[in-house]
Each structure stands twice: as C-alpha cells, then as structure tokens.
Design a protein around this motif. Structure first.
Motif, PDB file in Angstrom:
ATOM      1  N   ALA A  14      56.165  30.890  29.947  1.00  0.00           N
ATOM      2  CA  ALA A  14      56.747  29.756  29.973  1.00  0.00           C
ATOM      3  C   ALA A  14      56.300  28.834  31.009  1.00  0.00           C
ATOM      4  N   GLY A  15      56.129  27.606  30.865  1.00  0.00           N
ATOM      5  CA  GLY A  15      55.349  26.806  32.000  1.00  0.00           C
ATOM      6  C   GLY A  15      54.001  26.783  32.328  1.00  0.00           C
ATOM      7  N   PRO A  16      53.279  26.685  33.466  1.00  0.00           N
ATOM      8  CA  PRO A  16      52.214  26.542  33.545  1.00  0.00           C
ATOM      9  C   PRO A  16      51.309  27.935  33.312  1.00  0.00           C
ATOM     10  N   LYS A  17      50.109  28.014  32.737  1.00  0.00           N
ATOM     11  CA  LYS A  17      49.532  29.136  32.771  1.00  0.00           C
ATOM     12  C   LYS A  17      49.066  29.771  34.186  1.00  0.00           C
ATOM     13  N   LYS A  18      49.154  31.002  34.072  1.00  0.00           N
ATOM     14  CA  LYS A  18      48.755  31.817  35.262  1.00  0.00           C
ATOM     15  C   LYS A  18      47.558  32.616  35.062  1.00  0.00           C
ATOM     16  N   VAL A  19      46.535  32.127  35.890  1.00  0.00           N
ATOM     17  CA  VAL A  19      45.296  32.999  35.649  1.00  0.00           C
ATOM     18  C   VAL A  19      44.889  33.613  37.130  1.00  0.00           C
ATOM     19  N   LEU A  20      44.381  34.781  37.189  1.00  0.00           N
ATOM     20  CA  LEU A  20      44.066  35.604  38.289  1.00  0.00           C
ATOM     21  C   LEU A  20      42.678  36.197  38.190  1.00  0.00           C
ATOM     22  N   ILE A  21      41.611  35.668  39.010  1.00  0.00           N
ATOM     23  CA  ILE A  21      40.348  36.398  38.897  1.00  0.00           C
ATOM     24  C   ILE A  21      40.065  37.337  40.013  1.00  0.00           C
ATOM     25  N   MET A  22      39.715  38.716  39.487  1.00  0.00           N
ATOM     26  CA  MET A  22      39.706  39.829  40.605  1.00  0.00           C
ATOM     27  C   MET A  22      38.014  39.908  40.670  1.00  0.00           C
ATOM     28  N   TRP A  23      37.645  40.020  41.735  1.00  0.00           N
ATOM     29  CA  TRP A  23      36.047  39.878  41.836  1.00  0.00           C
ATOM     30  C   TRP A  23      35.997  41.014  43.071  1.00  0.00           C
ATOM     31  N   HIS A  24      35.438  42.104  42.406  1.00  0.00           N
ATOM     32  CA  HIS A  24      35.262  43.508  43.161  1.00  0.00           C
ATOM     33  C   HIS A  24      34.234  43.438  44.068  1.00  0.00           C
ATOM     34  N   GLY A  25      34.152  44.186  45.220  1.00  0.00           N
ATOM     35  CA  GLY A  25      32.974  44.084  46.015  1.00  0.00           C
ATOM     36  C   GLY A  25      31.846  44.903  45.591  1.00  0.00           C
ATOM     37  N   LEU A  26      30.897  44.627  46.459  1.00  0.00           N
ATOM     38  CA  LEU A  26      29.522  45.352  46.178  1.00  0.00           C
ATOM     39  C   LEU A  26      29.330  46.815  46.244  1.00  0.00           C
ATOM     40  N   LEU A  27      30.313  47.378  46.868  1.00  0.00           N
ATOM     41  CA  LEU A  27      30.034  48.892  47.277  1.00  0.00           C
ATOM     42  C   LEU A  27      30.935  49.866  46.496  1.00  0.00           C
ATOM     43  N   ARG A  28      32.289  49.186  45.801  1.00  0.00           N
ATOM     44  CA  ARG A  28      33.357  49.924  44.992  1.00  0.00           C
ATOM     45  C   ARG A  28      33.251  49.456  43.840  1.00  0.00           C
ATOM     46  N   THR A  29      33.893  50.257  42.755  1.00  0.00           N
ATOM     47  CA  THR A  29      34.064  49.996  41.498  1.00  0.00           C
ATOM     48  C   THR A  29      35.088  48.952  40.943  1.00  0.00           C
ATOM     49  N   GLY A  30      34.979  48.139  40.094  1.00  0.00           N
ATOM     50  CA  GLY A  30      35.957  47.219  39.549  1.00  0.00           C
ATOM     51  C   GLY A  30      37.085  48.053  38.839  1.00  0.00           C
ATOM     52  N   ARG A  31      36.911  49.239  38.508  1.00  0.00           N
ATOM     53  CA  ARG A  31      38.032  50.078  37.774  1.00  0.00           C
ATOM     54  C   ARG A  31      39.094  49.920  38.730  1.00  0.00           C
ATOM     55  N   GLU A  32      38.966  49.975  40.115  1.00  0.00           N
ATOM     56  CA  GLU A  32      40.146  50.065  40.738  1.00  0.00           C
ATOM     57  C   GLU A  32      41.307  48.933  40.589  1.00  0.00           C
ATOM     58  N   PHE A  33      40.710  47.807  39.796  1.00  0.00           N
ATOM     59  CA  PHE A  33      41.793  46.807  39.444  1.00  0.00           C
ATOM     60  C   PHE A  33      42.593  47.185  38.349  1.00  0.00           C
ATOM     61  N   ASP A  34      42.156  48.163  37.630  1.00  0.00           N
ATOM     62  CA  ASP A  34      42.740  48.543  36.268  1.00  0.00           C
ATOM     63  C   ASP A  34      44.317  48.365  36.401  1.00  0.00           C
ATOM     64  N   GLU A  35      44.927  49.188  37.355  1.00  0.00           N
ATOM     65  CA  GLU A  35      46.379  49.278  37.500  1.00  0.00           C
ATOM     66  C   GLU A  35      47.104  47.814  37.725  1.00  0.00           C
ATOM     67  N   PRO A  36      46.715  47.369  38.888  1.00  0.00           N
ATOM     68  CA  PRO A  36      47.273  46.054  39.234  1.00  0.00           C
ATOM     69  C   PRO A  36      47.204  44.905  38.348  1.00  0.00           C
ATOM     70  N   ALA A  37      45.760  45.063  37.524  1.00  0.00           N
ATOM     71  CA  ALA A  37      45.548  43.923  36.695  1.00  0.00           C
ATOM     72  C   ALA A  37      46.594  44.012  35.516  1.00  0.00           C
ATOM     73  N   ALA A  38      46.973  45.298  35.062  1.00  0.00           N
ATOM     74  CA  ALA A  38      47.687  45.509  33.698  1.00  0.00           C
ATOM     75  C   ALA A  38      49.106  45.317  34.171  1.00  0.00           C
ATOM     76  N   TYR A  39      49.532  45.598  35.535  1.00  0.00           N
ATOM     77  CA  TYR A  39      50.966  44.979  35.987  1.00  0.00           C
ATOM     78  C   TYR A  39      51.075  43.672  35.838  1.00  0.00           C
ATOM     79  N   LEU A  40      50.117  43.038  36.455  1.00  0.00           N
ATOM     80  CA  LEU A  40      50.289  41.430  36.528  1.00  0.00           C
ATOM     81  C   LEU A  40      50.230  40.880  35.185  1.00  0.00           C
ATOM     82  N   SER A  41      49.561  41.269  34.456  1.00  0.00           N
ATOM     83  CA  SER A  41      49.302  40.839  32.894  1.00  0.00           C
ATOM     84  C   SER A  41      50.651  41.207  32.170  1.00  0.00           C
TER      85      SER A  41
END
Length: 75
Positions: A14-41
C-alpha cells in the motif's frame, strides 16, 4: 545485456512503491544477497533487483538507462 535477479513482493504494498537495487562488489558473489533480498521482498514489500557488477561496470551509462526504463515499466 544486463544480468540481474529480481524478487517481487507477494502483494503490492500500500502506498508508494518501494524498490531496492543491490549491486554486489567485484570480488564477491551476488548470491550473498539472496537471503536479505527475500526478506525485504516477502516481509517488507520491496521489489529487489540484484545487478551483476562486472556487466554493469563495463556499461554504466547504458545500465542506468535500462534500470530507469525497467522501473518505469513496472506495474
């Protein structure tokens, strides 16, 4: 071409749409964001996009334009 993963809330917030862009670093994997992204969503109603840094860094101006277009076209 931009590689990304997207998590969407089960129901639009409800209300304004909330969008979060996660941009992982060059030395690690973006899969580290899976758990926090699922929670936030699932729990907080965010649309979460995880971008692949290697691809984005090579094409930064184009990446920004595509992100803006994708967000504008989102329901």
């Amino acid at each position: 071409e931009i590689h990304y993963t997207e998590w969407l809330p089960a129901a639009p917030p409800a209300g304004p749409k909330k969008v979060l862009i996660m941009w992982h670093g060059l030395l690690r994997t973006g899969r580290e964001f899976d758990e926090p992204a699922a929670y936030l969503s699932e729990r907080l109603g965010y649309r979460v996009l995880r971008l692949e840094a290697e691809v984005v860094m090579r094409n930064l101006p184009e990446a920004v334009a595509r992100i803006r277009a994708a967000l504008a076209a989102a329901p």
